[in-house]
Design an enzyme around this catalytic site. Structure first.
Site, short mmCIF file in Angstrom:
data_model
loop_
_atom_site.label_atom_id
_atom_site.label_comp_id
_atom_site.label_asym_id
_atom_site.label_seq_id
_atom_site.Cartn_x
_atom_site.Cartn_y
_atom_site.Cartn_z
CB CYS A 110 -1.16 6.28 2.65
SG CYS A 110 -2.38 7.43 3.31
NE ARG A 130 -1.86 1.85 3.64
CZ ARG A 130 -2.33 2.07 4.85
NH1 ARG A 130 -3.54 1.67 5.18
NH2 ARG A 130 -1.59 2.67 5.76
#
Length: 127
Positions: free
Chosen positions: A106, A104
């Site tokens: 962000c 991930r």
């Protein structure tokens, strides 16, 4: 390599010239999701956590339409309008990945579609 356009009524319809998802090369690529209720196409909640929950539910619906689950997600990108929302969004996000979370990123961005607080895109491995 061929591609298949994916659409389900259980997730918000596209609000522009893009597909909800595309299946290609053994992967399912989900377009960025915002916190819209798929039935009303209205934004859910006025806080980042509320929007993140709806987004994750929308992602789960798109995956389910292809016989997949959150366990099949290999990559996600989270876009936040304010990095101060990282903790609360992360708490919601973690509920959907008990074991083996995907890779991930962000990032904070200056603006998102419909002035939402969160947008999340995903890539899943097809079975």
């Amino acid at each position: 390599m061929s591609k298949e356009i994916i659409s389900t009524k259980d997730a918000p319809s596209a609000i522009g010239p893009y597909s909800q998802a595309v299946k290609a090369g053994g992967f399912l690529f989900l377009s960025g999701q915002i916190g819209l209720n798929p039935k009303t196409m209205e934004l859910v909640g006025c806080c980042a956590a509320c929007q993140a929950k709806q987004i994750m539910d929308n992602i789960a619906a798109l995956l389910a339409s292809q016989g997949l689950s959150m366990d099949d997600v290999v990559r996600m990108t989270v876009y936040l309008r304010d990095m101060n929302d990282f903790g609360t969004v992360n708490e919601v996000y973690a509920r959907y990945f008990k074991d083996n979370p995907p890779a991930r990123s962000c990032v904070e961005v200056s603006r998102l579609p419909k002035d939402v607080l969160v947008e999340i895109e995903a890539t899943a491995l097809c079975k």
